[in-house]
Design an enzyme around this catalytic site. Structure first.
Site, PDB file in Angstrom:
ATOM      1  CG  ASP A 122       5.681   3.915   0.903  1.00 41.86           C
ATOM      2  OD1 ASP A 122       5.925   4.678   1.861  1.00 41.86           O
ATOM      3  OD2 ASP A 122       4.528   3.644   0.515  1.00 41.86           O
ATOM      4  CE1 TYR A 169      -3.688   2.507   0.361  1.00 47.54           C
ATOM      5  CE2 TYR A 169      -2.481   3.347   2.260  1.00 47.54           C
ATOM      6  CZ  TYR A 169      -3.494   3.476   1.323  1.00 47.54           C
ATOM      7  OH  TYR A 169      -4.311   4.596   1.360  1.00 47.54           O
ATOM      8  CE  LYS A 180       0.630   5.494   8.111  1.00 49.25           C
ATOM      9  NZ  LYS A 180       0.705   4.600   6.993  1.00 49.25           N
TER      10      LYS A 180
END
Ligand code: PLP
Length: 427
Positions: free
Chosen positions: A239, A144, A267
Site C-alpha cells: 500500500d 491504515y 494521494k
C-alpha cells in the site's frame, strides 16, 4: 491568531455535517481545539477564513508535493476542463496515466484507476482473494489502508491474532479473516504462515508506515515478507498510497528494491484531485472484469480532470533534483526540530524518510504501533496548539506524518524551527 469566522463556520457545519467535518481527523478533537477553516492555499502556505497565514505541513495529507495552487497543474486542469469533465467512456488521458505509472514502477505491468486510496486497497484485496481463491489477509496492527470493513480491524490479544471489528458497523464476519501482526516483526508473519499459510490470500502493508506516525522498516523486513508470500503462494500487496512519489519517483519499492505483486497508489498520483490506482502483475490484474471474474468499477474512475492533475504533477516530479531537494528540506527540518527539543530538554524521537516525518514525544525508538502509542499525546496537544498560534499548520494528531513540498524554502523551515523553539519552551 483569529478564529471567530472559523468558529462560526464550525458551528454551522456541526449542525449539518457529523462532527462538522467530512473526514474525522480534521475536527482536531485529539488536540483539544476546533478546526480552522481554510479560504485558500498558495505554495507552502494556507490561509484561514479569519485571514491568518500558516506554513502548511499537512499538504492535504500528502498529495500536494508541489505545494498549493501550482500554476502548471492549474493550467493543465483548465485546459482539460474546457473539453468537459467526465464521459463514462475511455479517454487517451487514462492510457497516458497508466503508461506513466507502469513506466515508473517495474512491478506494475497493468494498472486500474479508482477515486480514492480506500477503493484501491479494497479492490486490491478483493483481487488477491479472487486470484488465489483464499480468504485470509495479514495486516499490520496500526497500519491504515482506508476504511473498507475488513481493513478496519482491531487486534485481539496475543502477538498475531484474529481480527475483531475495529469500528462500529463492521461485522464479526468481515473482521475474522483479517489477521493482525505488529510492524517490523517478520517472525510474527512467519508464524501465521506456518499455521494457516495455505489460507492466506495476501499480506497488505505500508512499506514505510505513515499512519501510526512515520515508522521505518527494519533491514530485510520487506524482503522477508516478499519471500514468505512467494513461498506460500500468497500475494504481496504494497500500500503505497502515502509513499508513492513521496519518497522517490520509484516509490518505496524502488528505495528498498522490492517487487510486490500488487501496489496501491494514491494521494500524489492525483495531484490534489480525487484519484488513486492499483496495479501489478498482468496475470493478476487480468482477473479483473471484464477479462476475469473479479468485479470492480467506478462511474468517475480515471476522471479526465483528476488524471490531468496527476500526470502534470508526475511530470514536474521527474525534473532532476526533485528528491534530492525534498531530502535536503526534510533533513533541515529534522535537525532544527531536534535542536529545539534538545534546547528545551524534551525527549523526542523523530522518524523520517525524505520529506515525510513524525516527531514523537518520547525518547524512542518507535518501531511499531505499540511503541508509537507510548508517546506523550498530551504534550503533543500543547505543542500543536502553540505551533498553530505561531502560524504553523501541523497535522492535528501525534500519529500522523508531516509532509514538506517543493514549495517550502529554507526560510520557511527556519520559521518552523523558530516556532518549535518557542513552543517547546512552554511545554
Ligand atoms: C490515505 C491512505 C489511504 C486511504 O486513501 P483515501 O484516499 O483517504 O481513501 C490508504 N492507505 C494509506 C497508506 C494511506 O495513507
Amino acid at each position: 491568531m483569529e478564529t471567530k469566522t472559523s468558529e462560526e463556520l464550525f458551528k454551522r457545519a456541526c449542525a449539518v455535517i457529523p462532527g462538522g467535518v467530512n473526514s474525522p481527523v480534521r475536527a482536531c478533537s485529539s488536540v483539544g481545539v476546533n478546526p480552522l477553516f481554510i479560504s485558500h492555499g498558495d505554495g507552502c502556505y494556507v490561509y484561514s477564513v479569519d485571514g491568518d497565514r500558516f506554513i502548511d505541513l499537512i499538504g492535504s495529507w500528502g498529495p500536494l508535493i508541489l505545494g498549493h495552487a501550482d500554476t502548471d497543474v492549474l493550467d493543465a486542469i483548465k485546459e482539460t476542463l474546457a473539453n468537459g469533465t467526465s464521459f463514462g467512456a475511455p479517454t487517451e488521458l487514462e492510457v497516458e496515466f497508466a503508461e506513466t505509472l507502469c513506466a515508473a514502477l517495474p512491478s506494475m505491468e497493468k494498472v486500474r484507476a479508482v477515486n480514492s486510496g480506500t477503493e484501491a486497497t479494497m479492490s486490491a484485496v478483493r483481487l488477491a482473494r479472487g486470484f488465489t481463491g483464499r480468504d485470509k489477509l495479514i495486516k499490520i496492527d496500526g497500519g491504515y489502508h482506508g476504511h473498507a470493513d475488513f481493513l478496519l480491524v482491531a487486534a485481539g490479544s496475543g502477538a498475531a491474532t484474529l481480527g475483531i471489528p475495529g469500528s462500529g458497523g463492521v461485522s464479526a464476519g468481515s473482521a475474522q479473516d483479517t489477521i493482525l501482526v505488529p510492524y517490523n516483526d517478520l517472525a510474527a508473519i512467519e508464524r501465521v504462515f506456518e499455521e494457516v499459510g495455505s489460507e492466506v490470500a495476501a499480506v497488505i502493508i505500508e512499506p514505510i508506515a505513515g499512519n501510526m506516525g512515520v515508522v521505518v522498516p527494519s533491514e530485510g523486513y520487506l524482503q522477508g515478507i516478499s519471500a514468505l508470500t512467494k513461498k506460500h503462494g500468497a500475494l504481496f500487496i504494497m500500500d503505497e498510497v502515502m509513499t508513492s512519489f513521496r519518497v522517490g519517483y520509484g516509490c518505496a519499492q524502488g528505495l528498498y528494491g522490492i517487487k510486490p505483486d500488487i501496489t496501491c497508489l494514491g494521494k500524489i498520483v492525483g495531484g490534489g484531485l480525487p484519484l488513486a490506482a492499483f496495479g501489478g502483475r498482468a496475470d493478476v490484474m487480468d482477473k479483473l472484469a471484464p477479462l476475469g471474474g473479479v468485479y470492480q468499477a467506478g462511474t468517475l474512475s480515471g476522471n479526465p480532470l483528476a488524471v490531468t492533475a496527476g500526470l502534470k504533477t508526475l511530470e514536474l516530479l521527474r525534473r532532476p533534483g526533485t528528491y534530492e531537494r525534498l531530502e535536503e528540506l526534510g533533513a533541515m527540518l529534522e535537525k532544527g526540530l531536534r535542536e529545539a527539543a534538545s534546547a528545551a530538554s524534551i525527549p523526542v524521537c523523530i522518524n523520517r524518510v525524505g520529506a515525510m516525518l513524525t516527531l514523537f514525544f518520547q525518547k524512542g525508538p518507535v518501531n511499531n504501533y505499540a511503541d508509537a502509542k507510548a508517546s506523550d499525546t498530551e504534550r503533543f496537544s500543547k505543542y500543536y496548539q502553540a505551533m498553530r498560534e505561531r502560524g504553523i499548520f501541523l497535522p492535528p494528531s501525534q500519529f500522523e506524518a508531516m509532509f514538506l513540498s517543493l514549495a517550502h524554502g529554507s526560510e520557511d523551515i527556519a520559521e518552523i524551527v523558530q516556532a518549535a523553539h518557542e513552543s517547546m519552551a512552554c511545554l
